[in-house]
Design an enzyme around this catalytic site. Sequence first.
Site, PDB file in Angstrom:
ATOM      1  CD  GLU A 215      -7.913   8.043  -3.572  1.00 45.80           C
ATOM      2  OE1 GLU A 215      -7.762   8.549  -2.491  1.00 45.80           O
ATOM      3  OE2 GLU A 215      -7.614   7.650  -4.609  1.00 45.80           O
ATOM      4  CB  THR A 279       0.188  -0.869   0.082  1.00 46.56           C
ATOM      5  OG1 THR A 279       0.400  -1.293  -1.174  1.00 46.56           O
ATOM      6  CG2 THR A 279      -0.639  -1.596   0.783  1.00 46.56           C
ATOM      7  CE1 TYR A 280      -1.063   5.363  -3.079  1.00 44.47           C
ATOM      8  CE2 TYR A 280      -0.070   3.394  -3.956  1.00 44.47           C
ATOM      9  CZ  TYR A 280      -1.095   4.604  -4.034  1.00 44.47           C
ATOM     10  OH  TYR A 280      -1.836   4.379  -5.096  1.00 44.47           O
ATOM     11  CD  GLU A 281       0.798   9.892   0.494  1.00 42.80           C
ATOM     12  OE1 GLU A 281       0.158  11.111   0.693  1.00 42.80           O
ATOM     13  OE2 GLU A 281       1.972   9.807   0.107  1.00 42.80           O
TER      14      GLU A 281
END
Length: 426
Positions: A215, A279-281
């Site tokens: 990342e 798909t979060y945060e």
Amino acid sequence: MRIHVVQPGDTLTGIAQTYGVSEARIISDNAILDPGRLVVGQALIILIPEATYTVVQGDTLFSVSERFGIEPLTLVQNNPELAVNSQLYPGQVLIIRLEGAKRRSIAINGYAYPFIDRTILLRALPFLTRLTIFGYGFDLNGNLTVIDDQPLINLAYQFRTAPVMLLSAIDQNDVFNSYLASALFQDAALQDKVLDNVVAVMTQKGYLGLDIDFEFIPPESREGFIGFVQKATTRLNALGYFVNTDLAPKTSADQSGLLYESHDYPAIGAASNTVLIMTYEWGYTYGPPMAVAPLNQVRRVVEYAVSEIPVSKILMGIPNYGYVWPLPFEQGVTQATTIGNEYAVRLALQNGVSIQFDELGQSPWFEYQEYGESRVVWFEDVRSIQAKFNLIDEFNLFGGAYWNLMRPFHQNWAYLSAVYDIVKNI
């Protein structure tokens, strides 16, 4: 399977009588600590048995499974307490079959650290296709960090769950290191050394797949990242291993920002066997209060993902946590605290407040007062989980992946038990 949202005046006894199920099972599936006190607005999953069996002296997990012609693992999924203690006792009532047909087969991945509470892990393993263990870093000589992962690998095999090794550019402080990632992507010899060591660990410890989690990659390393994933997949596939790559939640190819620019959906989707879309945060530690994974935002990401990557390769990320924010929120000052979903319900109970549900984001939330200060909580419950899996099924994705398994979430596993056949490849 039913979802009951607690109304004023509801009691556990009354709810159990309404659906014709045992209070004990409602308590277990929803991790209810105080059966005499429910939270208005709290969502409860109600599993409806179609066939049950009362244990007699001499019965074992395997003898009962054989008697009814089902897999022992299926019996454990229907009665998750057996994952923690498989010893049966006379008078114990087991669910042999739940009401209704399963929707489909689905793959489920879950991420965990080696220090996960074993009881929490045991409750999850019957419902996992893969267990991804976080994680291995590396240095500029290609040496890997050392983690105590063998106990988790051994447990995974007991539940026919594939253990997955995770590789990332994390430093000694467990922080994503962009410099280290760039060095790897620019140096073919370093890549070969890292992959040599990855293969050695996978072979020695019994891993079946590799999760590539890089990342905050600088844009100039975009092509190098793609090339590394291609090299890793080619080499590991030849040895019988699979590769999954984690991707930031993009909504377009040209989305700007360090988190997104080097995550090329079509290229990585082609290079990797499967991908996790994180798909979060949306709601996060330093951001304003909101749902962690609001469904309207998650949908936008999935719609873009399926336009670039085959649906058979996509795992959609699902958060197993929530946040508490102090109010009022002040950008750059306010910091949220991470909590578990079951703990969130206890907070509402302790503070005597009702749980609300946001229809747009399909997420539960509530506000309460503590020490004279206002706080707001966003978390996940069985309603938000159902909404996420409805989206997964709408697009016929490969499955879902939980970040992470470290906190208990009983009703989530109950939901999977009722709705899906879990893919088990080993």
